[in-house]
Design an enzyme around this catalytic site. Structure first.
Site, PDB file in Angstrom:
ATOM      1  N   HIS A  54      -6.263  -0.111  -0.809  1.00 59.51           N
ATOM      2  CA  HIS A  54      -6.472  -1.467  -0.202  1.00 59.51           C
ATOM      3  C   HIS A  54      -7.819  -2.199  -1.203  1.00 59.51           C
ATOM      4  CE1 HIS A  54      -4.391   0.563   2.635  1.00 59.51           C
ATOM      5  NE2 HIS A  54      -3.809  -0.595   2.956  1.00 59.51           N
ATOM      6  N   ASP A  79      -8.299   5.171  -1.355  1.00 62.26           N
ATOM      7  CA  ASP A  79      -7.777   3.946  -0.560  1.00 62.26           C
ATOM      8  C   ASP A  79      -7.203   2.974  -1.739  1.00 62.26           C
ATOM      9  OD1 ASP A  79      -7.304   1.580   0.876  1.00 62.26           O
ATOM     10  OD2 ASP A  79      -9.449   1.670   1.991  1.00 62.26           O
ATOM     11  N   CYS A 139       0.792  -1.174   0.035  1.00 65.18           N
ATOM     12  CA  CYS A 139       0.151   0.009   0.106  1.00 65.18           C
ATOM     13  C   CYS A 139       0.860   1.290   0.106  1.00 65.18           C
ATOM     14  CB  CYS A 139      -1.075  -0.012   1.032  1.00 65.18           C
ATOM     15  SG  CYS A 139      -0.505   0.144   2.848  1.00 65.18           S
TER      16      CYS A 139
END
Length: 402
Positions: free
Chosen positions: A301, A299, A144
């Protein structure tokens, strides 16, 4: 194929979710006739829209301010349009294999993250990643910070006024700014980071610098890169334009210290901003703006297949995180297109507690990057990793767990 992540990530408020105005509560004796009822509804809709546009706090996105209720001529949300213009790099699956290093974590140590993620369908589409313990074919569970660093770089190129070629960020060893090359640069350095190990903000900054320098030596990539440790910017180092300033920062212990809140928001408010790679405890996110004290982020993820098209690098959906919940370790990006930009930045950030301007650097100073700037998350016992954080000093500790 392009994945639409709007349903998963959408957190912006619709008009139905906003507080009702006084015109919404109309007594029964005023609704006896159908015409008067319709007139009341019409008036309520007008006053509600006006009230929302006035009372809602403005949304700041990389130096530009918008109202949450603003719409374009087609009726589309101006905020979401601006969000969709940002470049969003996320987890990918099914990419060119990265061989496991004998001293590094094994791919199967991330099986839990591979199975329980925000796009389970992607997991089953790449089922081979669940049985291959010799090669990494996904960065789910460990990549990430690399993805948010790619987001800072891509948006910096865009902010500098150049077209962004997303193929430079493709997940192959031949792509200049791929995850593969982030890992390779760090692996070839004295830090010897292994595939599956986590990048800290300092390491991410230095990797971007080296990749841009290598790319500039063979092809015309528009940006030079300066890494400004501790937020210190020196006039005598600003030699060529455009330049990307990367600031690896730690602004507290467990959370961002209150004294830095307004200064941090200012880094997203200045027109030179390229965003921030950082996050909340246990994840790195790409921050591109704020509303009030809520930071807006994309994000990473969300696993997508490596074959997903150009549209997969954008999303109109975003989330919010209150600044008081933000992890103190981060990497901020600032783009200067010319000397006038630099002068403007200095003027706008007078009194900023994060960045500091100096005429010249003391060349007796040097930057020391600790081996611990990379954290091995391949260990089964993650509590050991958490315990290691306490041993880092404030200068070398840039730790977020993916």
């Amino acid at each position: 194929m392009t994945w639409d992540t709007k349903n998963q990530f959408e957190t912006t408020k619709t008009s139905q979710e906003l507080p009702a105005t006084s015109q919404d509560h109309i007594s029964d004796n005023k609704m006896n006739s159908e015409p008067s009822h319709r007139l009341s509804q019409f008036w309520s809709s007008l006053t509600r829209s006006s009230s929302e546009s006035i009372t809602a706090e403005p949304v700041v996105i990389l130096g530009h301010t918008y109202r949450e209720g603003d719409r374009d001529r087609e009726g589309d949300s101006e905020v979401q349009k601006q969000v969709k213009k940002r470049y969003w790099m996320s987890y990918r699956s099914g990419f060119e294999p990265i061989k496991k290093h004998e001293d590094g974590p094994s791919p199967l140590s991330f099986v839990q993250s591979m199975i329980f993620n925000k796009n389970v369908g992607n997991t089953f589409a790449n089922i081979h990643s669940l049985v291959d313990n010799d090669n990494f074919t996904t960065d789910v569970g460990w990549g990430c910070m690399i993805r948010t660093s790619q987001s800072v770089l891509a948006n910096a190129i865009d902010r500098a006024g150049y077209e962004v070629d997303v193929e430079l960020f493709a997940d192959t060893s031949s792509a200049a700014f791929s995850l593969h090359n982030f890992v390779k640069v760090a692996s070839d350095s004295p830090l010897r980071v292994r595939p599956g190990q986590w990048f800290g903000p300092s390491a991410a900054s230095l990797s971007i610098k080296r990749l841009c320098e290598a790319r500039n030596s063979s092809t015309n990539v528009p940006l030079s890169v300066l890494v400004c440790e501790s937020g210190d910017i020196y006039d005598d180092q600003i030699q060529t334009f455009p330049v990307l300033l990367l600031l690896p920062l730690r602004l507290g212990i467990d959370h961002v210290n209150n004294v830095y809140h307004s200064s941090l928001l200012q880094l997203l408010e200045v027109p030179q901003s390229a965003g921030i790679a950082g996050g909340k405890p246990s994840s790195s996110l790409y921050f591109f703006g704020y509303q009030g004290t809520s930071l807006l982020y994309l994000d990473p993820h969300y696993p997508q297949n490596v074959s997903a098209g150009v549209g997969s690098y954008h999303s109109s959906s975003y989330q919010k995180l209150d600044i008081s919940d933000m992890d103190p370790s981060m990497m901020a990006g600032i783009v200067l297109k010319n000397n006038e930009d630099y002068t403007d930045l200095k003027r706008r950030t007078t009194g900023n507690k994060i960045i500091h301007f100096h005429e010249a650097r003391n060349y007796n100073d040097y930057v020391e990057v600790e081996r611990e700037d990379f954290i091995d998350l391949g260990q089964n016992n993650r509590s050991a990793t958490a315990g290691a954080e306490a041993d880092f000093d404030s200068e070398s500790s840039m730790v977020i767990v993916d």
